[in-house]
Design a protein around this motif. Structure first.
Motif, PDB file in Angstrom:
ATOM      1  N   TRP A   1      77.672  21.662  29.153  1.00  0.00           N
ATOM      2  CA  TRP A   1      77.510  21.773  30.341  1.00  0.00           C
ATOM      3  C   TRP A   1      78.388  22.424  31.633  1.00  0.00           C
ATOM      4  O   TRP A   1      77.911  23.310  32.448  1.00  0.00           O
ATOM      5  CB  TRP A   1      77.338  20.241  30.924  1.00  0.00           C
ATOM      6  N   ASP A   2      79.659  22.520  31.192  1.00  0.00           N
ATOM      7  CA  ASP A   2      80.814  23.133  31.838  1.00  0.00           C
ATOM      8  C   ASP A   2      80.562  24.515  31.904  1.00  0.00           C
ATOM      9  O   ASP A   2      80.692  25.269  32.943  1.00  0.00           O
ATOM     10  CB  ASP A   2      82.108  22.435  31.505  1.00  0.00           C
TER      11      ASP A   2
ATOM     12  N   VAL B   1      71.243  23.091  37.348  1.00  0.00           N
ATOM     13  CA  VAL B   1      72.226  22.512  36.589  1.00  0.00           C
ATOM     14  C   VAL B   1      72.871  20.935  36.782  1.00  0.00           C
ATOM     15  O   VAL B   1      72.729  20.197  36.182  1.00  0.00           O
ATOM     16  CB  VAL B   1      73.421  23.492  36.673  1.00  0.00           C
ATOM     17  N   ASP B   2      72.877  20.905  38.073  1.00  0.00           N
ATOM     18  CA  ASP B   2      73.108  19.499  38.818  1.00  0.00           C
ATOM     19  C   ASP B   2      71.967  18.760  38.519  1.00  0.00           C
ATOM     20  O   ASP B   2      72.367  17.223  38.127  1.00  0.00           O
ATOM     21  CB  ASP B   2      73.355  19.630  40.325  1.00  0.00           C
TER      22      ASP B   2
ATOM     23  N   MET C   1      77.833  28.756  39.138  1.00  0.00           N
ATOM     24  CA  MET C   1      78.846  29.071  40.165  1.00  0.00           C
ATOM     25  C   MET C   1      78.900  30.393  40.292  1.00  0.00           C
ATOM     26  O   MET C   1      79.442  30.786  41.648  1.00  0.00           O
ATOM     27  CB  MET C   1      80.063  28.456  39.949  1.00  0.00           C
TER      28      MET C   1
ATOM     29  N   LEU D   1      73.211  25.232  28.907  1.00  0.00           N
ATOM     30  CA  LEU D   1      72.422  24.228  29.101  1.00  0.00           C
ATOM     31  C   LEU D   1      71.628  23.597  28.050  1.00  0.00           C
ATOM     32  O   LEU D   1      71.658  22.177  28.293  1.00  0.00           O
ATOM     33  CB  LEU D   1      71.785  24.398  30.694  1.00  0.00           C
TER      34      LEU D   1
ATOM     35  N   ASP E   1      77.636  25.252  34.163  1.00  0.00           N
ATOM     36  CA  ASP E   1      78.060  24.998  35.475  1.00  0.00           C
ATOM     37  C   ASP E   1      78.800  26.301  35.989  1.00  0.00           C
ATOM     38  O   ASP E   1      78.772  26.777  37.080  1.00  0.00           O
ATOM     39  CB  ASP E   1      78.976  23.745  35.323  1.00  0.00           C
ATOM     40  N   ARG E   2      79.791  26.701  35.369  1.00  0.00           N
ATOM     41  CA  ARG E   2      80.663  27.837  35.728  1.00  0.00           C
ATOM     42  C   ARG E   2      79.690  29.301  35.738  1.00  0.00           C
ATOM     43  O   ARG E   2      79.707  29.962  36.779  1.00  0.00           O
ATOM     44  CB  ARG E   2      81.654  28.294  34.646  1.00  0.00           C
TER      45      ARG E   2
ATOM     46  N   TRP F   1      78.933  17.736  27.615  1.00  0.00           N
ATOM     47  CA  TRP F   1      79.694  18.173  28.724  1.00  0.00           C
ATOM     48  C   TRP F   1      80.497  19.336  28.533  1.00  0.00           C
ATOM     49  O   TRP F   1      80.600  20.272  29.362  1.00  0.00           O
ATOM     50  CB  TRP F   1      80.687  16.745  29.254  1.00  0.00           C
TER      51      TRP F   1
ATOM     52  N   ALA G   1      72.014  17.169  34.933  1.00  0.00           N
ATOM     53  CA  ALA G   1      73.277  16.242  34.397  1.00  0.00           C
ATOM     54  C   ALA G   1      72.725  14.947  34.570  1.00  0.00           C
ATOM     55  O   ALA G   1      73.295  13.902  33.847  1.00  0.00           O
ATOM     56  CB  ALA G   1      74.346  16.508  35.631  1.00  0.00           C
TER      57      ALA G   1
ATOM     58  N   ARG H   1      72.022  26.886  40.644  1.00  0.00           N
ATOM     59  CA  ARG H   1      73.140  25.493  40.887  1.00  0.00           C
ATOM     60  C   ARG H   1      72.319  24.312  40.921  1.00  0.00           C
ATOM     61  O   ARG H   1      72.642  23.195  40.287  1.00  0.00           O
ATOM     62  CB  ARG H   1      73.719  26.012  42.234  1.00  0.00           C
TER      63      ARG H   1
END
Length: 402
Positions: free
Chosen positions: A269-270, A295-296, A277, A250, A273-274, A266, A299, A292
């Motif tokens: 960021w992915d 991270v959102d 999750m 991040l 994100d994983r 991005w 964005a 979660r």
């Protein structure tokens, strides 16, 4: 620079030092690249104060005089405000206890006090005032205790010391003492490395990234630091390592977004994100708050930095911060949502969110540079309702608007 250097040349130098193209910087303050080129070349006059504040905030400039050449325009007056207990924190950082202590050694007690300080930081509306009374004692105790223990106890004290420096760095953020922010970031990383603790080093790398990203400096170095530290972690074996792994990606995503590297931003960021999750539903780290929701929320920051205000505003419309376990973070991310709507030229939504952020955490809103610049801008240039709301908010934040 000498006093006779024109504003446009100062602005161009600051932009290049920050590694930003004209479209990136112009987009972050709601202007075109052609407008910025005209200002830098002297074809347009310097902007008015609200826009000056936004430029200083994006470029990480701590004193408006560095940008304008006018010593009367200091960000201590118009931008960064000093917290009332800042002198005590300065004295604590400059203090080096050399007299041997005879107090009992209580490593668990120190760790518990650091945990309590983090709970105050995340749980109170006036978080700077709450932790300012604890930081000097924690810095003193950690410095004294680390010299009196060894082995596992010493590593535990060093990890607690690194966390104390992180907390001090957060206290100092948005204060008119950028050199102290850099100092605490460096001391935190040194303590984490001495502790030989990859997770402590990862947390330190996260905060070092904040230091240089906010200052608009060292893009390649800060990304490399996060990458190298992430390689020490084993996210497939340990939840703590997974959290730190996601956090560092991040950090890399935010750094790339800050300088307009869309694809790299991005991609990292992915990964974050994983990692989020893979954590249990509703989980967030107790003092880093990674999860979660975080991270959102970040964005939105990335979309604003990448000059995509429409996408940022749509993301903000879908974001629910109520479950985020930190009043301070809820306020910060609400301000970032306001930044999205302000960039998207939706002043009613922007001022509404800034008022909401102040309700979450008064001191987060009071010391945030975007909030101070945006309130000034909206009070001057917004519609009638927006102007009234902005002026009312400025009074609550203690701003002295003309």
């Amino acid at each position: 620079m000498t006093d006779d250097v024109p504003f446009g040349a100062r602005l161009k130098t600051a932009r290049l030092r920050a590694g930003m193209t004209r479209p990136v910087l112009a987009g972050q303050v709601g202007k075109s690249a052609e407008w910025l080129k005209s200002v830098e070349n002297g074809r347009l006059l310097p902007p008015r104060l609200p826009l000056l504040l936004q430029l200083a905030e994006v470029l990480g400039i701590s004193n408006l005089a560095d940008l304008t050449g006018d010593e009367r325009l200091s960000t201590a007056t118009f931008g960064k405000a000093a917290h009332e207990q800042l002198p005590e924190i300065e004295r604590a950082l400059a203090s080096y206890p050399v007299v041997p202590s005879t107090d009992p050694i209580d490593v668990p007690g120190l760790v518990a006090q650091v945990k309590q300080a983090w709970e105050l930081w995340h749980g109170t509306r006036n978080h700077r005032s709450a932790v300012a009374t604890l930081i000097p004692g924690l810095l003193h105790d950690a410095r004294v205790m680390v010299r009196r223990v060894d082995g596992a106890e010493r590593r535990a004290v060093l990890a607690a010391q690194a966390q104390t420096y992180h907390l001090t760095q957060l206290y100092l953020s948005f204060q008119p003492k950028p050199e102290l922010v850099t100092l605490t970031g460096d001391r935190a990383m040194t303590a984490a490395q001495d502790a030989d603790n990859p997770q402590a080093m990862a947390a330190a790398a996260w905060y070092v990234n904040h230091v240089f990203r906010d200052a608009g400096q060292q893009h390649e170095a800060r990304v490399q630091l996060a990458h190298d530290t992430a390689s020490l972690l084993r996210p497939d074996r340990d939840r703590g390592d997974l959290v730190m792994y996601g956090l560092l990606h991040l950090a890399m995503a935010l750094s790339h977004a800050k300088v307009g590297h869309d694809g790299d931003a991005w991609r990292h960021w992915d990964v974050a994100d994983r990692a989020a999750m893979a954590l249990p539903t509703g989980y967030s780290h107790p003092w880093l708050i990674f999860g979660r929701g975080m991270v959102d929320a970040y964005a939105i920051t990335m979309l604003v930095d990448l000059m995509k205000p429409g996408d940022a505003a749509r993301q903000a419309d879908q974001l629910h911060l109520g479950s985020m376990a930190s009043a301070t973070r809820r306020a910060f991310h609400t301000i970032e949502m306001a930044r999205a709507f302000h960039q998207n030229r939706e002043p009613v939504a922007a001022v509404h969110l800034l008022r909401k952020a102040e309700q979450h955490s008064t001191e987060t809103a009071r010391f945030n540079l975007f909030t101070r610049a945006a309130v000034s801008d909206l009070a001057e240039n917004g519609g009638a309702t927006v102007r009234d709301d902005a002026r009312e908010l400025s009074q609550r934040l203690g701003l002295n608007l003309p």
